[in-house]
Enzyme design. Structure first.
Site, mmCIF file in Angstrom:
data_model
loop_
_atom_site.group_PDB
_atom_site.id
_atom_site.type_symbol
_atom_site.label_atom_id
_atom_site.label_comp_id
_atom_site.label_asym_id
_atom_site.label_seq_id
_atom_site.Cartn_x
_atom_site.Cartn_y
_atom_site.Cartn_z
ATOM 1 N N LEU A 66 0.860 -1.182 0.000
ATOM 2 C CA LEU A 66 0.000 0.000 0.000
ATOM 3 C C LEU A 66 0.893 1.227 0.000
ATOM 4 O O LEU A 66 1.985 1.208 0.567
ATOM 5 C CB LEU A 66 -0.900 0.032 1.241
ATOM 6 C CG LEU A 66 -1.964 -1.068 1.379
ATOM 7 C CD1 LEU A 66 -2.671 -0.938 2.721
ATOM 8 C CD2 LEU A 66 -2.971 -1.009 0.241
ATOM 9 N N ASP A 67 0.431 2.309 -0.624
ATOM 10 C CA ASP A 67 1.181 3.557 -0.601
ATOM 11 C C ASP A 67 1.350 4.034 0.844
ATOM 12 O O ASP A 67 0.550 3.696 1.729
ATOM 13 C CB ASP A 67 0.448 4.650 -1.380
ATOM 14 C CG ASP A 67 0.288 4.311 -2.854
ATOM 15 O OD1 ASP A 67 1.032 3.454 -3.358
ATOM 16 O OD2 ASP A 67 -0.604 4.918 -3.486
ATOM 17 N N LYS A 68 2.350 4.869 1.051
ATOM 18 C CA LYS A 68 2.617 5.416 2.390
ATOM 19 C C LYS A 68 1.365 6.026 2.997
ATOM 20 O O LYS A 68 1.036 5.769 4.162
ATOM 21 C CB LYS A 68 3.730 6.464 2.302
ATOM 22 C CG LYS A 68 3.986 7.209 3.608
ATOM 23 C CD LYS A 68 4.995 8.335 3.423
ATOM 24 C CE LYS A 68 5.146 9.142 4.703
ATOM 25 N NZ LYS A 68 6.055 10.292 4.525
#
Length: 321
Positions: free
Chosen positions: A138-140
């Site tokens: 998942l993105d930050k």
């Protein structure tokens, strides 16, 4: 001293090899490292993003971008985790927004991997030194559910199911404006942006990418959507929504020009909503997959975290109009 990004160019002189095998042999890299480079869009074949299983032909041109190196020793860190499920094979964790999944340039500490190593030292090694146990990411600034492998057998089984699109991942997001129809399928290839290497975009040379959107709630100048991934390209949801003119609320990378087409009270309302959120409105709320060992179907759901829930409550209240 940290080295700059290095670019290696190869001309194929042997037919039939898989591209990951060929690069690993010629650049003295592990196949895992090469496969991660391919996945990150750092390998081009005749100018197009490569696939790790691609078979080569004599005369083809390969470009390999080797990112800035990072320390190879990962330190376990006592960081609290929101764990939904754990057994001897897997961990299902609810990742907080702001946490990077694995170490990389600029993020050597405080990652999900650092936290997992302190919690369970027996993570699968298939993901390589920097990504132990990581099956998907998942993105930050995206929150939500992830499954992590504790054994190599579990990792292989989950990766295989992910490739076969047998792992169901659903998100909730808020996007600016109103979709032309619901449900809506976006089928558009996603690849590395040639002018902004840290970003992705819909580009002809990109990899096949399909996202399904459905409107859950209709707000004044935005909508709450349920999103199902058919493929899992980097930044896919954000890129596809920006591509069709409805970027994710709070997206500082792909959301420029979000106010386009708005005016009057709706524009004022949208500005107020934008001011209420400090990150992209994107949450992985539903995860369903077969347990890699027992083959039992496991399903997990994570409600919107407080920051996104409060924004949604304000939006549906009609305040600001």
């Amino acid at each position: 001293m940290i080295a700059e990004e290095r670019v290696e160019n190869l001309t194929v002189d042997k037919e039939g090899d898989r591209i990951d095998v060929y690069i690993a042999n010629h650049l003295n890299l592990s196949r895992t490292r090469v496969q991660n480079l391919v996945e990150d869009g750092c390998v081009l074949l005749n100018g197009l993003e490569a696939r790790k299983s691609e078979r080569l032909e004599v005369g083809q041109e390969i470009e390999v971008r080797l990112p800035v190196p990072v320390p190879l020793k990962l330190e376990p860190e006592d960081i609290e985790l929101d764990i939904y499920f754990e057994d001897s094979s897997i961990i299902v964790v609810n990742k907080l927004a702001g946490m990077v999944v694995h170490p990389g340039p600029g993020h050597y500490k405080g990652t999900l991997v650092n936290a997992l190593l302190a919690h369970a030292s027996d993570l699968s090694g298939i993901g390589g030194i920097l990504r132990p146990g990581i099956v998907h990411r998942l993105d930050k600034d995206t929150s939500g559910l992830m499954v992590v492998a504790k054994t190599d057998d579990a990792h292989q089984a989950l990766s295989r199911d992910l490739q076969r699109r047998e792992i169901k991942r659903c998100y909730q997001t808020a996007s600016w404006g109103h979709l032309a129809e619901s449900p809506l399928e976006v089928n558009a290839p996603v690849g590395r942006d040639p002018s902004r290497r840290q970003c992705m975009k819909v580009i002809k040379s990109g990899r096949h990418a399909v996202t399904h959107f459905r409107v859950i709630e209709d707000w004044a100048g935005a909508e709450l959507l349920e999103v199902a991934l058919e493929t899992g390209r980097t930044h896919q949801i954000r890129v596809h929504l920006a591509h069709i003119g409805h970027p994710v609320v709070g997206d500082s990378v792909y959301g420029l020009g979000w106010e386009r087409g708005m005016n009057g009270r709706v524009r004022i309302w949208a500005k107020l909503l934008n001011d209420r959120i400090s990150r992209q409105f994107l949450h992985a709320w539903h995860l369903s997959f077969r347990h890699p060992i027992s083959k039992e179907v496991l399903t997990f759901q994570s409600p919107l975290p407080e920051d996104l829930r409060s924004c949604a409550e304000w939006a549906r209240s009609g305040e600001g109009l």
